[in-house]
Design an enzyme around this catalytic site. Sequence first.
Site, mmCIF file in Angstrom:
data_model
loop_
_atom_site.group_PDB
_atom_site.id
_atom_site.type_symbol
_atom_site.label_atom_id
_atom_site.label_comp_id
_atom_site.label_asym_id
_atom_site.label_seq_id
_atom_site.Cartn_x
_atom_site.Cartn_y
_atom_site.Cartn_z
ATOM 1 N N GLU A 60 0.855 -1.197 0.000
ATOM 2 C CA GLU A 60 0.000 0.000 0.000
ATOM 3 C C GLU A 60 0.888 1.243 0.000
ATOM 4 O O GLU A 60 1.885 1.304 0.715
ATOM 5 C CB GLU A 60 -0.922 -0.058 1.230
ATOM 6 C CG GLU A 60 -1.766 1.160 1.492
ATOM 7 C CD GLU A 60 -2.611 1.637 0.313
ATOM 8 O OE1 GLU A 60 -3.361 0.854 -0.269
ATOM 9 O OE2 GLU A 60 -2.486 2.828 -0.033
ATOM 10 N N ASN A 87 5.301 1.283 -3.526
ATOM 11 C CA ASN A 87 4.660 1.640 -4.782
ATOM 12 C C ASN A 87 4.733 0.405 -5.672
ATOM 13 O O ASN A 87 5.807 -0.002 -6.106
ATOM 14 C CB ASN A 87 5.391 2.818 -5.429
ATOM 15 C CG ASN A 87 4.749 3.244 -6.736
ATOM 16 O OD1 ASN A 87 3.920 2.535 -7.301
ATOM 17 N ND2 ASN A 87 5.142 4.408 -7.217
ATOM 18 N N ASP A 110 -7.558 2.019 -8.277
ATOM 19 C CA ASP A 110 -8.050 3.360 -8.620
ATOM 20 C C ASP A 110 -8.273 3.441 -10.131
ATOM 21 O O ASP A 110 -7.378 3.101 -10.907
ATOM 22 C CB ASP A 110 -7.025 4.423 -8.197
ATOM 23 C CG ASP A 110 -6.908 4.518 -6.676
ATOM 24 O OD1 ASP A 110 -7.926 4.342 -5.991
ATOM 25 O OD2 ASP A 110 -5.790 4.769 -6.188
ATOM 26 N N LYS A 114 -9.970 10.126 -16.094
ATOM 27 C CA LYS A 114 -9.611 11.057 -17.179
ATOM 28 C C LYS A 114 -8.537 10.446 -18.072
ATOM 29 O O LYS A 114 -7.577 9.856 -17.563
ATOM 30 C CB LYS A 114 -9.080 12.372 -16.586
ATOM 31 C CG LYS A 114 -10.146 13.181 -15.886
ATOM 32 C CD LYS A 114 -9.571 14.470 -15.350
ATOM 33 C CE LYS A 114 -10.639 15.197 -14.559
ATOM 34 N NZ LYS A 114 -10.103 16.079 -13.552
HETATM 35 C C1 LIG Z 1 -9.667 2.037 -4.672
HETATM 36 S S1 LIG Z 1 -8.609 1.496 -3.405
HETATM 37 C C2 LIG Z 1 -9.013 -0.224 -3.281
HETATM 38 C C3 LIG Z 1 -8.625 -0.806 -1.964
HETATM 39 C C4 LIG Z 1 -8.892 -2.316 -1.756
HETATM 40 N N1 LIG Z 1 -8.096 -3.119 -2.675
HETATM 41 C C5 LIG Z 1 -10.349 -2.647 -1.882
HETATM 42 O O1 LIG Z 1 -10.725 -3.316 -2.863
HETATM 43 O O2 LIG Z 1 -11.118 -2.246 -0.976
HETATM 44 C C6 LIG Z 1 -7.000 1.456 -4.213
HETATM 45 C C7 LIG Z 1 -5.858 1.402 -3.237
HETATM 46 O O3 LIG Z 1 -4.622 1.254 -3.961
HETATM 47 C C8 LIG Z 1 -3.635 2.113 -3.389
HETATM 48 N N2 LIG Z 1 -2.641 2.396 -4.455
HETATM 49 C C9 LIG Z 1 -2.834 3.147 -5.557
HETATM 50 N N3 LIG Z 1 -1.727 3.175 -6.337
HETATM 51 C C10 LIG Z 1 -0.802 2.393 -5.693
HETATM 52 C C11 LIG Z 1 0.537 2.029 -5.982
HETATM 53 N N4 LIG Z 1 1.126 2.446 -7.111
HETATM 54 N N5 LIG Z 1 1.201 1.248 -5.100
HETATM 55 C C12 LIG Z 1 0.580 0.810 -3.956
HETATM 56 N N6 LIG Z 1 -0.686 1.124 -3.636
HETATM 57 C C13 LIG Z 1 -1.391 1.898 -4.485
HETATM 58 C C14 LIG Z 1 -4.431 3.323 -2.944
HETATM 59 O O4 LIG Z 1 -3.746 4.084 -1.969
HETATM 60 C C15 LIG Z 1 -5.707 2.652 -2.408
HETATM 61 O O5 LIG Z 1 -5.582 2.302 -1.044
#
Ligand SMILES: C[S@@+](CC[C@H](N)C(=O)[O-])C[C@H]1O[C@@H](n2cnc3c(N)ncnc32)[C@H](O)[C@@H]1O
Length: 205
Positions: A60, A87, A110, A114
Site C-alpha cells: 500500500e 509503490n 483506482d 480522465k
Molecule cells: C480504490 S482502493 C481499493 C482498496 C482495496 N483493494 C479494496 O478493494 O477495498 C486502491 C488502493 O490502492 C492504493 N494504491 C494506488 N496506487 C498504488 C501504488 N502504485 N502502489 C501501492 N498502492 C497503491 C491506494 O492508496 C488505495 O488504497
Amino acid sequence: MPRRIRHHVNPLKLGFVQGLAPTLPLGEGRPLEVELGCADAAFLFARAAEDPRPLYVGVEIRAELVRRVNERAARDGAPPVRVVLGNVNVDLPRLFPPASVNRFYLNFPDPWFKRRHHKRRILNAELAAALAETLAPDGEVFFQTDVFDLALDAMDVLEREPRLANVLCPWAFERASPFRAQSRRELQSLARGRRVWRLRYRRGA
Ligand SMILES: C[S@@+](CC[C@H](N)C(=O)[O-])C[C@H]1O[C@@H](n2cnc3c(N)ncnc32)[C@H](O)[C@@H]1O
C-alpha cells in the site's frame, strides 16, 4: 486526533517513483498471497479467516493505512497478515524474489477516469511482466473492478503477457468470485447493485 488519510496518491510523483519499500523477509515455507493496493486490508483479513495457512502481504502506498493495518494485525492476535509501504509500480522486484508469490490480488484499483490520467493506472504492461516474473509456477493473478473500461484495459494488458494464460479461455471474464473473502470496495459496490468484472490468469508451470 486520528491522522488524516489522503484519498488519492499520484503514484508517478517523484517520491513514490524512487521506491519506498525495504526488502521483505519472507520464507517460513508457507504459500504467499499478495494484495496490491490493499487499503485497509479487509480482503486479506477475510482470506486469513478463510484459510490461515498462507502468509498474506498487502502493498500500500499510503503510509497511514500501512500503520493502521499492522496495528490491527498485532491487536487481533497476529493473523498471518502484514502490510508493507510500497509503490506497486516500482517496488515489486525489491519486495518479492522471482517465482515466490502464489497469488496476486488487484482488487478495485483506482480507475483514474480522465484520459490524461490513464498512465497512472496501476496495471500496465510493465507491471504484468513483473507479476509474471514474481509468480511461482501455477501462481495466479486475480483482478476485479466495477469499472468496465478499466476491466477491458486490464484484460488487454494481461492477455498480451506471454507467461500468463486466462484460467477459463482467452478474453473471458470469471462468472463469480472464486473467493469467499470480499474487499471493502467489493462490498460497497455489490451493496449498490453494481456489476463486478473479474479476471483470473495463471503462470505456466
Ligand atoms: C480504490 S482502493 C481499493 C482498496 C482495496 N483493494 C479494496 O478493494 O477495498 C486502491 C488502493 O490502492 C492504493 N494504491 C494506488 N496506487 C498504488 C501504488 N502504485 N502502489 C501501492 N498502492 C497503491 C491506494 O492508496 C488505495 O488504497
